[in-house]
Scaffold this active site. Structure first.
Site, PDB file in Angstrom:
ATOM      1  N   GLU A   1       0.850  -1.194   0.000  1.00  0.00           N
ATOM      2  CA  GLU A   1       0.000   0.000   0.000  1.00  0.00           C
ATOM      3  C   GLU A   1       0.881   1.238   0.000  1.00  0.00           C
ATOM      4  O   GLU A   1       1.805   1.357   0.808  1.00  0.00           O
ATOM      5  CB  GLU A   1      -0.915   0.024   1.231  1.00  0.00           C
ATOM      6  CG  GLU A   1      -1.812   1.252   1.271  1.00  0.00           C
ATOM      7  CD  GLU A   1      -2.772   1.275   2.439  1.00  0.00           C
ATOM      8  OE1 GLU A   1      -3.248   2.375   2.777  1.00  0.00           O
ATOM      9  OE2 GLU A   1      -3.052   0.202   3.024  1.00  0.00           O
TER      10      GLU A   1
ATOM     11  N   LYS B   1     -11.818  -2.601   5.634  1.00  0.00           N
ATOM     12  CA  LYS B   1     -10.641  -2.269   6.440  1.00  0.00           C
ATOM     13  C   LYS B   1     -11.108  -1.890   7.847  1.00  0.00           C
ATOM     14  O   LYS B   1     -11.874  -0.940   8.005  1.00  0.00           O
ATOM     15  CB  LYS B   1      -9.898  -1.090   5.795  1.00  0.00           C
ATOM     16  CG  LYS B   1      -8.775  -0.523   6.627  1.00  0.00           C
ATOM     17  CD  LYS B   1      -8.153   0.669   5.897  1.00  0.00           C
ATOM     18  CE  LYS B   1      -7.159   1.390   6.771  1.00  0.00           C
ATOM     19  NZ  LYS B   1      -6.461   2.442   6.021  1.00  0.00           N
TER      20      LYS B   1
END
Length: 181
Positions: A35, A123
């Site tokens: 990420e 998430k």
């Protein structure tokens, strides 16, 4: 998205302050999913450089807060877009652009709303504040949603990964090798 993340027990979160050599080393050490947060003016250029150097990496574009940022992430070639939360505008954007989106949640209501919208991977943020007990409590109530946990998670990665509803842990620190898990 589940296929991409289920093979990545740990996702390093990096910024444009990270050197390309570090990104290369992470990839060579087995971290194929990375990420990159798009929080700084130079983040887009850095993302493009990483994409060019590691065309087979699964790159997540993180900290997306608006539809304009979502569009930028898509334009940069993000495989998955990541947000710390979810808004109706981001839901609409994700659906219209068709790019996999990992929306952030911290309450059962948010999980339920996003589940109704078709987002079964979410998430959990900030995970360290909410804790493993949160995941254990939500699993029997909403068993079909899986989570990437992020936000303050420290070296207790194995404890998080042992939860049946956790796909991955994402953090800004990294173990030396992927086989640390």
């Amino acid at each position: 998205m589940i296929d991409q993340l289920s093979h990545a027990p740990f996702i390093p979160i990096i910024t444009s302050k990270t050197t390309l050599d570090v990104v290369d080393a992470l990839y060579q050490d087995g971290f194929k999913v990375i990420e990159i947060v798009l929080r700084f003016p130079e983040s887009a250029t850095f993302f493009e450089k990483v994409r060019s150097r590691l065309p087979n990496a699964v790159l997540l574009a993180g900290t997306i807060l608006s539809p304009a940022q979502f569009q930028e992430a898509q334009d940069l070639g993000a495989d998955i877009v990541v947000s710390p939360g979810a808004t109706p505008e981001l839901v609409a954007c994700a659906k219209s652009l068709g790019v996999p989106w990992l929306p952030g949640v911290s309450t059962p209501s948010e999980v339920m709303f996003l589940r109704e919208q078709g987002f079964l991977v979410q998430k959990l943020f900030p995970a360290a504040v909410l804790g493993i007990a949160w995941l254990k409590a939500i699993k029997p109530v909403i068993p079909d949603v899986q989570f990437v946990v992020s936000g303050g998670v420290k070296s207790d990665v194995s404890s998080w990964l042992s939860q049946q509803n956790v796909l991955s842990v994402a953090a800004s620190w990294t173990p030396s090798k992927i086989n640390a898990f």
